[in-house]
Design an enzyme around this catalytic site. Structure first.
Site, PDB file in Angstrom:
ATOM      1  N   GLU A 118       0.976  -1.339   0.195  1.00  0.00           N
ATOM      2  CA  GLU A 118      -0.069  -0.052  -0.026  1.00  0.00           C
ATOM      3  C   GLU A 118       0.780   1.358  -0.081  1.00  0.00           C
ATOM      4  OE1 GLU A 118      -3.146   0.042  -0.458  1.00  0.00           O
ATOM      5  OE2 GLU A 118      -3.574  -1.972   0.068  1.00  0.00           O
ATOM      6  N   CYS A 123      -7.372  -2.581   8.146  1.00  0.00           N
ATOM      7  CA  CYS A 123      -5.733  -2.491   7.511  1.00  0.00           C
ATOM      8  C   CYS A 123      -5.532  -1.209   7.341  1.00  0.00           C
ATOM      9  CB  CYS A 123      -5.990  -3.255   6.342  1.00  0.00           C
ATOM     10  SG  CYS A 123      -6.134  -5.000   6.439  1.00  0.00           S
ATOM     11  N   HIS A 131      -1.306  -5.835   1.275  1.00  0.00           N
ATOM     12  CA  HIS A 131      -2.371  -6.480   1.340  1.00  0.00           C
ATOM     13  C   HIS A 131      -1.953  -7.842   0.386  1.00  0.00           C
ATOM     14  CE1 HIS A 131      -5.696  -3.547   2.603  1.00  0.00           C
ATOM     15  NE2 HIS A 131      -5.950  -4.732   2.987  1.00  0.00           N
TER      16      HIS A 131
HETATM   17  N1  PCA Z   1      -8.057  -7.378   6.046  1.00  0.00           N
HETATM   18  C1  PCA Z   1      -8.823  -6.573   6.325  1.00  0.00           C
HETATM   19  C2  PCA Z   1      -8.800  -6.167   7.688  1.00  0.00           C
HETATM   20  C3  PCA Z   1      -8.178  -7.404   8.276  1.00  0.00           C
HETATM   21  C4  PCA Z   1      -7.638  -8.013   6.950  1.00  0.00           C
HETATM   22  O1  PCA Z   1      -6.688  -9.156   7.216  1.00  0.00           O
HETATM   23  C5  PCA Z   1      -8.779  -5.045   5.687  1.00  0.00           C
HETATM   24  O2  PCA Z   1      -8.205  -5.187   4.441  1.00  0.00           O
HETATM   25  O3  PCA Z   1      -8.969  -3.780   5.950  1.00  0.00           O
END
Ligand code: PCA
Length: 211
Positions: free
Chosen positions: A81, A143, A167
């Site tokens: 990100e 996240c 991610h």
């Molecule tokens: N993904 C979520 C919250 C926890 C996770 O593993 C997110 O993308 O916000």
């Protein structure tokens, strides 16, 4: 000199009965990649406490770098990100909280950029045969919340350590349960995160050597 990396994952949330980030941080906990000894921790999916959990871990462990991992069910690539925004908004977390248009820190800036070598990570992943691209939004759910909290505490305490969020796509295990979502093997997900840590280690060495 050995450095420590705080590597965080999340527990399962919403319809996802397993979270592949949890298994990755458990398996990498205690391992050394490049310069970094990894401390793996799993955090709760809870708007009220997940940020505090990360801040407490940074205070307690005094890591030399922080990488947080989260599942992005539906994405097909590894996506470091670029930015965390000062917003909490989204579906119910695991405690049932559903914030709407709230600020994470009312006194904080609108956003923080990742301080991880995200471009280098994407290039190295692609060279190694793993689909990856920079993501320009971590969303407004947990996240993004944890990425913002980490960067905010590092900034406000002048810690000067790299920190950010990656991610990852669903694992095959999740895709079997949820049908039509892209998925990777656990082995490849873990290998891809190991590559990201190698890049962090190499980039840190380079920047130390550069006058
Ligand atoms: N993904 C979520 C919250 C926890 C996770 O593993 C997110 O993308 O916000």
């Amino acid at each position: 000199m050995k450095k420590t990396l705080l590597l965080t994952g999340f527990e399962p949330f919403l319809k996802f009965t397993v979270n592949p980030t949890m298994k990755i941080v458990e398996e990498l906990n205690g391992q050394t990649i490049g310069d970094y000894q990894i401390i793996g921790k799993t955090m709760t999916v809870d708007f009220k406490s997940s940020g505090d959990q990360l801040v407490a871990l940074i205070e307690e462990l005094q890591p030399d770098a922080v990488i947080s991992l989260g599942l992005a069910g539906g994405r097909s690539k590894i996506t470091p990100e670029r930015i965390a925004i000062n917003v909490k908004d989204g579906a119910a977390d695991n405690e049932g909280h559903t914030p709407v248009d709230e600020l994470i820190h009312p006194e904080g800036p609108a956003a923080y950029f990742s301080t991880l070598p995200i471009r280098g990570m994407v290039e190295k992943l692609n060279e190694s045969g793993f689909p990856a691209s920079i993501s320009n939004t971590a969303g407004t759910y947990l996240c993004n919340n944890v990425m913002y909290e980490g960067l905010h505490t590092i900034h406000t305490t002048n810690l000067n350590i790299p920190s950010g969020f990656i991610h990852i796509p669903a694992s095959h295990e999740l895709a079997i349960q949820h049908g039509n979502i892209p998925s990777w093997s656990h082995k490849d997900l873990k290998k891809a995160i190991s590559i990201c840590i190698t890049v962090l280690s190499e980039k840190s060495i380079k920047s130390k050597q550069t006058p």
